[in-house]
Design an enzyme around this catalytic site. Structure first.
Site, short mmCIF file in Angstrom:
data_model
loop_
_atom_site.label_atom_id
_atom_site.label_comp_id
_atom_site.label_asym_id
_atom_site.label_seq_id
_atom_site.Cartn_x
_atom_site.Cartn_y
_atom_site.Cartn_z
N LYS A 87 0.86 -1.19 0.00
CA LYS A 87 0.00 0.00 0.00
C LYS A 87 0.89 1.24 0.00
O LYS A 87 1.71 1.44 0.91
CB LYS A 87 -0.89 -0.05 1.25
CG LYS A 87 -2.18 0.70 1.13
CD LYS A 87 -3.05 0.37 2.33
CE LYS A 87 -4.33 1.15 2.32
NZ LYS A 87 -5.06 1.02 3.60
C1 E4P Z 1 -8.31 1.55 3.87
O1 E4P Z 1 -7.60 1.13 3.03
C2 E4P Z 1 -8.24 2.93 4.40
O2 E4P Z 1 -7.02 3.14 5.03
C3 E4P Z 1 -9.39 3.11 5.35
O3 E4P Z 1 -10.57 2.66 4.71
C4 E4P Z 1 -9.56 4.52 5.87
O4 E4P Z 1 -10.78 4.58 6.59
P1 E4P Z 1 -11.14 5.75 7.60
O5 E4P Z 1 -11.38 6.98 6.81
O6 E4P Z 1 -12.39 5.27 8.29
O7 E4P Z 1 -9.98 5.92 8.54
#
Ligand code: E4P
Length: 217
Positions: A87
């Site tokens: 990622k």
């Molecule tokens: C996933 O890949 C993201 O990091 C995550 O969905 C972020 O979510 P949030 O906005 O609830 O922190």
């Protein structure tokens, strides 16, 4: 549409997996910290534990923000387990790293995407997944779903293979709208997945069926 679970909580991952509808897992440093998983070795062990619980892709986020650092971290993460997807943040050095990983055959998830232009760059760099954060856009009075629709149109116009992974999903209606808009994946909290189950007429109907069946006993 694939369902990923957006957590580092092993119990929730196990519960979603047991439901039989789980296609993968996404994590981020905040989700790791929420579970008390800190320090390089513990984080690595946790990624391996997740990979051993599920069969799909598991996103593991780099912390570096320079090209050399992202590449070093990403290559080490990818070597951990075949299910790991690196990622990478949507920054200039991240785009360069995405292209590098693409050329090396390493799967990537471009994170922190908030605009169609960013999604276009991620696709040009060959990202496996792009993660538009719909909930965080909604939080600042901007239509997160509109972004999913715009990215779908752009990717379909040119046949980009990058999968749209709707992230920052907050509730069941987000999941429904993602499916309507043609997102390839929604990564969701367990609660939002379980909320899809709920309908009072199902509960009322089942109670009646069971009561009528019991009459014959
Ligand atoms: C996933 O890949 C993201 O990091 C995550 O969905 C972020 O979510 P949030 O906005 O609830 O922190």
């Amino acid at each position: 549409m694939k369902f990923f679970i957006d957590t580092a909580n092993l119990q929730q991952i196990s519960e979603a997996n047991d439901l039989g509808v789980l296609d993968g897992v996404t994590t981020n440093p905040s989700l790791m910290a929420k579970e008390g998983i800190t320090g390089h070795d513990n984080v690595i062990k946790h990624y391996l534990a997740i990979c051993n619980m599920v069969t799909g892709d598991v996103s593991a986020e780099v912390i570096s923000t320079d090209f050399a650092g992202i590449v070093k971290e990403g290559e080490a993460l990818a070597a951990l387990h075949p299910q790991i997807v690196v990622k990478v943040p949507m920054i200039k050095e991240g785009v360069k790293a995405l292209k590098y990983f693409t050329d090396k055959g390493i799967k990537t998830n471009c994170t922190l995407v908030f605009s169609a232009g960013q999604a276009l760059l991620a696709a040009k760099a060959g990202a496996t997944y792009v993660s538009p954060f719909i909930g965080r856009l909604d939080d600042v009075s901007t239509d997160g779903m509109r972004l999913i629709e715009d990215i779908r149109t752009i990717y379909d116009n040119y046949g980009y293979q990058t999968q749209i992974l709707a992230a920052s999903v907050r509730h069941a209606m987000h999941i429904i709208h993602c499916a309507q808009a043609g997102a390839d994946v929604a990564t969701c909290p367990l609660s939002a997945i379980l909320d899809l189950l709920k309908h009072p007429l199902t509960d009322i109907g089942l109670a009646k069926f069971l009561a009528d069946h019991a009459k014959g006993k």
